[in-house]
Design an enzyme around this catalytic site. Structure first.
Site, short mmCIF file in Angstrom:
data_model
loop_
_atom_site.label_atom_id
_atom_site.label_comp_id
_atom_site.label_asym_id
_atom_site.label_seq_id
_atom_site.Cartn_x
_atom_site.Cartn_y
_atom_site.Cartn_z
N LYS A 56 5.61 -0.98 15.93
CA LYS A 56 6.63 0.06 16.01
C LYS A 56 7.81 -0.40 16.85
O LYS A 56 8.97 -0.07 16.56
CB LYS A 56 6.03 1.34 16.62
CG LYS A 56 5.07 2.07 15.69
CD LYS A 56 5.80 2.73 14.54
CE LYS A 56 4.86 3.42 13.58
NZ LYS A 56 4.14 4.55 14.18
N LYS B 17 -3.07 1.23 -4.37
CA LYS B 17 -3.18 2.42 -3.53
C LYS B 17 -2.00 3.35 -3.75
O LYS B 17 -0.86 2.90 -3.83
CB LYS B 17 -3.26 2.02 -2.05
CG LYS B 17 -3.46 3.19 -1.10
CD LYS B 17 -3.55 2.71 0.33
CE LYS B 17 -3.75 3.87 1.29
NZ LYS B 17 -3.81 3.43 2.70
N LYS C 11 3.06 7.57 -0.31
CA LYS C 11 4.42 8.11 -0.35
C LYS C 11 5.47 7.03 -0.26
O LYS C 11 6.47 7.05 -0.97
CB LYS C 11 4.61 9.12 0.79
CG LYS C 11 3.84 10.42 0.62
CD LYS C 11 4.13 11.36 1.76
CE LYS C 11 3.34 12.65 1.61
NZ LYS C 11 3.57 13.57 2.73
#
Length: 330
Positions: free
Chosen positions: A111, A195, A198
């Site tokens: 991140k 898979k 979104k």
């Protein structure tokens, strides 16, 4: 009864991958354990310091999960920020966590690379907040994906370290419960990938109407068709047969499986069948979402009831934690 805790990302629009994965696991778990499921709004602040109307979003998410089978009479469902006790435990646990070990957490480093202008303290101590979410209920199992393994190890470390520092056997070490266990099924994407997700833009959502579902399925990736009898199916075609497994009757699956094996399969016919059967599966869920979502009073009551139960559990833990550390309980 053993306690289970899991967070729910505060983003609506569940898709088939969510439904046959995490949501079905939650529904199964609520029959076996004392479950606490929370909508993780505080966690979003590490990446989105100005979350959009989280209370409205929470009700949207709640309606979707209820429509999929989560039962507030069997599981405690609440919004993370409604249980302020979490922050006190978060503080206590942070006092025993070390900078070096937090900086080595893989999700923090990833991140930090993605948002170099927003490497905040909350991002660094995300594992501690996650540990507080779990340990405040003294949970023994936590449904997680593979990406959360290191954070779960940090939660166990927090429990062990607290017990060691204060010479007690108070916090259990929570164990991973993987979504792949029990009822979960991995749902492929419509773009031929392995898979549904979104971010990949390859989803069928539980709110999609029949027309949208049909259009998406008919555009699913295929190949040139079977070339030899009884040949193995490539991944993009096996993905379509996965949809047959989850939404069609066994005899329908057998029919198309036979056509593949004798090289008579027409992908147009296969896709039309999948679209029809997916519409049959999704339509009642979509209708339940709409009905539940329209009852704002009920949704508010469920979240209030969940918050009360979660606070009671957390308060019981915090009273003992304060006493163990040496603080007074007011």
């Amino acid at each position: 009864m053993e306690k289970v805790v899991s967070g729910i990302r505060p983003t609506g629009n569940l898709h088939l991958g969510n439904y046959f994965g995490a949501v079905k696991s939650f529904v199964s778990l609520q029959e076996q354990f004392e479950c606490f499921f929370f909508i993780a709004d505080w966690h979003t602040l590490t990446t989105h310091p100005k979350p959009d109307d989280i209370q409205r979003s929470a009700k949207t998410i709640l309606a979707e999960y209820l429509a999929c089978g989560l039962d507030p009479q069997k599981a405690t469902i609440y919004v993370q920020s409604d249980v302020k006790e979490t922050l006190e435990l978060y503080l206590f646990l942070n006092m025993n966590m070390y900078l070096g070990e937090l900086e080595r957490v893989t999700t923090f480093k990833e991140k930090a690379r993605k948002q170099p202008d927003n490497v905040n303290a909350g991002l660094l101590t995300y594992p501690t907040l996650m540990a507080a979410d779990i340990l405040q209920h003294r949970a023994v199992k936590v449904p997680v994906g593979k990406d959360q393994e290191q954070n779960m190890e940090m939660a166990r470390k927090a429990a062990r370290r607290f017990n060691h520092i204060y010479g007690v056997d108070f916090f259990p070490e929570p164990q991973n419960f993987y979504f792949g266990q029990g009822q979960a099924v991995k749902i492929p994407g419509l773009d031929g990938s392995g898979k549904m997700g979104k971010s990949e833009g390859n989803c069928i959502y539980l709110r999609d109407d029949d027309k949208v579902i049909t259009k998406k399925v008919m555009r699913a990736v295929t190949d040139n068709g079977p070339q030899q009898p009884n040949s193995p199916r490539p991944e993009v075609i096996e993905n379509l047969f996965t949809f047959l497994r989850i939404c069609s009757a066994p005899d329908v699956y057998d029919h198309f499986d036979k056509q593949w094996n004798d090289c008579t399969l027409r992908y147009g016919d296969l896709k039309k069948q999948i679209a029809h059967d997916l519409c049959e599966v999704i339509a009642p869920i979509r209708e339940r979402i709409a009905a539940i979502e329209s009852d704002d009073e009920r949704l508010t009551a469920i979240l209030r009831q969940g918050a009360d139960k979660a606070r009671e559990s957390a308060q019981t833990t915090l009273r003992e934690v304060r006493s163990i550390i040496g603080f007074r309980n007011e």
